[in-house]
Design an enzyme around this catalytic site. Sequence first.
Site, PDB file in Angstrom:
ATOM      1  N   THR A 113       3.193  -2.811  -2.319  1.00  0.00           N
ATOM      2  CA  THR A 113       2.887  -4.110  -1.739  1.00  0.00           C
ATOM      3  C   THR A 113       3.801  -4.369  -0.551  1.00  0.00           C
ATOM      4  O   THR A 113       4.920  -3.854  -0.487  1.00  0.00           O
ATOM      5  CB  THR A 113       3.042  -5.231  -2.791  1.00  0.00           C
ATOM      6  OG1 THR A 113       2.540  -6.456  -2.267  1.00  0.00           O
ATOM      7  CG2 THR A 113       4.489  -5.418  -3.217  1.00  0.00           C
ATOM      8  N   HIS A 230       0.169   6.603   4.723  1.00  0.00           N
ATOM      9  CA  HIS A 230      -1.271   6.650   4.913  1.00  0.00           C
ATOM     10  C   HIS A 230      -1.530   7.516   6.141  1.00  0.00           C
ATOM     11  O   HIS A 230      -1.017   7.224   7.225  1.00  0.00           O
ATOM     12  CB  HIS A 230      -1.830   5.252   5.141  1.00  0.00           C
ATOM     13  CG  HIS A 230      -1.987   4.450   3.890  1.00  0.00           C
ATOM     14  ND1 HIS A 230      -0.927   4.136   3.071  1.00  0.00           N
ATOM     15  CD2 HIS A 230      -3.099   3.893   3.312  1.00  0.00           C
ATOM     16  CE1 HIS A 230      -1.370   3.416   2.048  1.00  0.00           C
ATOM     17  NE2 HIS A 230      -2.671   3.260   2.168  1.00  0.00           N
ATOM     18  N   GLU A 233      -6.666   8.319   8.285  1.00  0.00           N
ATOM     19  CA  GLU A 233      -7.789   7.413   7.986  1.00  0.00           C
ATOM     20  C   GLU A 233      -8.707   7.284   9.199  1.00  0.00           C
ATOM     21  O   GLU A 233      -9.882   6.939   9.060  1.00  0.00           O
ATOM     22  CB  GLU A 233      -7.273   6.043   7.577  1.00  0.00           C
ATOM     23  CG  GLU A 233      -6.516   6.040   6.252  1.00  0.00           C
ATOM     24  CD  GLU A 233      -5.972   4.665   5.925  1.00  0.00           C
ATOM     25  OE1 GLU A 233      -6.638   3.953   5.142  1.00  0.00           O
ATOM     26  OE2 GLU A 233      -4.893   4.307   6.434  1.00  0.00           O
TER      27      GLU A 233
END
Length: 368
Positions: A113, A230, A233
Site C-alpha cells: 500500500t 512493477h 505493464e
Amino acid sequence: MIARVTETMEFSNTELREWCRELPKVELHTHLNGSIRDSTLLELVKNHGDNGIIVSKDVEHMILEKGTSLRKCFDLFAVYHVLTTDHETVKRITKEVVEDFAADNCIYLELRTTPKNNEAKGMTKRSYMQAVIDGLKAVDIVDVDLWGCGLNNEESGDTRRKKIFVRLLLSINRSEATSSAIDTVNLAMEMKDVGVVGIDLSGDPTVGQWETVLPALKLARELGLSVTLHCGEVRNSKEIQAMLDFNPERLGHVCLLADEEWDRLKSLVIPVEICLTSNIMTQTIPSIELHHFADLYKSEHPMSLCTDDTGLFSTTLSNEYYKAALSFGLGKEEMFKLAQEAVNFVFADESVKQHLTQKFEEAKGQML
C-alpha cells in the site's frame, strides 16, 4: 504452450475449484486499496455522498466495467484512493482484505500500500500505516502473525484456529517526487519491527520517470529492504532495461518485454509475480493462450501466482490457480509445487519460511 497433462482432466470443474481453495497459498502481489470488497466500496460511496467528486451512479457503472482496460483500472483506483483517506476506513478495509485471504486458505500475505498524507483528515504517512496495523489487530476470524511473535494469536488461546502470516510492503507511487519517495523508504525502515519488509514501485505506468524514484530505491537497498518493481505493464524499453540493471528481488507483471529483455530476465533469474486475471482483463495480454506464464513455466523460471487486486478484478488466489490449471494443463502435483515454491520468494525472514515450508509438508500427504 505447456504440454497438457491428463490429471487435470480427471477433475470436475467443481472438484478442481475446491482443491484449489484447499491448497495452502502464498500471495506476494496484492494492493490493499485495489482489494476492497464491492459491497464495502458502494457503502463508502453512499456514506461519502454525491458531491461532484464521486457520484454513486458513476461508481456503480465503473464497477460493472472494472478491469476492462488498464485505463479504466486506474480510473477506479482514483475512486478507491479518494474513499480511503480516513483512518477508520483504512482500518476497516485492511481487516476485510486479510480476512478474505485467510478464508481463501492463504497462509502468507504480502500486502502492499502507498502511505498517504491527508491534512484535512489529520492523516500522515505514519498514521496511515498505523491504521493498517490497527486493521490487522482487528482481524477476528483468523490469527495474524505480523512480526514473528504473533499479533493476536495469543489472545485467542485456540490452537485450532488458522494462522496467516502478514507482511507489509510500502509502495512508492511513480508520480511521487524524489523527496516523498525517500520519506516512504525511511518510514519503511522505521516500521521494520511491525512487519514492514520491503518497498514496491507501482502506480500509473504511463507517468513518472525512473530517474525520479531511483534514489529512493537505492536507499532502500542500502538499508537492507527488499524491493519489487512493477515492470513491463506498457512498452518502455528504456525503463525495462533500467529495472533489469537494478536487479530487484522480484518483478511484477513483466508483460511487454522485447526478446532480448526476456533473455536478460531469465539470465538474472529474478522471480516474477504473475497476475493472470489482471493481465487479461486489462488487455495487457490479449489472451490467456498468449500469456507469458507458459514460457516462464517451461523455462523453470521462478514465479508465483498472484491476484494483483482482488476487488478490482473480482478474483481470488484460488481462482488464479484454477485458471492456471485449466489454461495450462497443470495437475495436482504441478500446482502444489508452484504454490510451495512461492515460499522461496517471500520477503519475510528464514523462520517464517521454515514455518510455511512445514505447512506445505503437512498438507502434501492430504492433497497429493
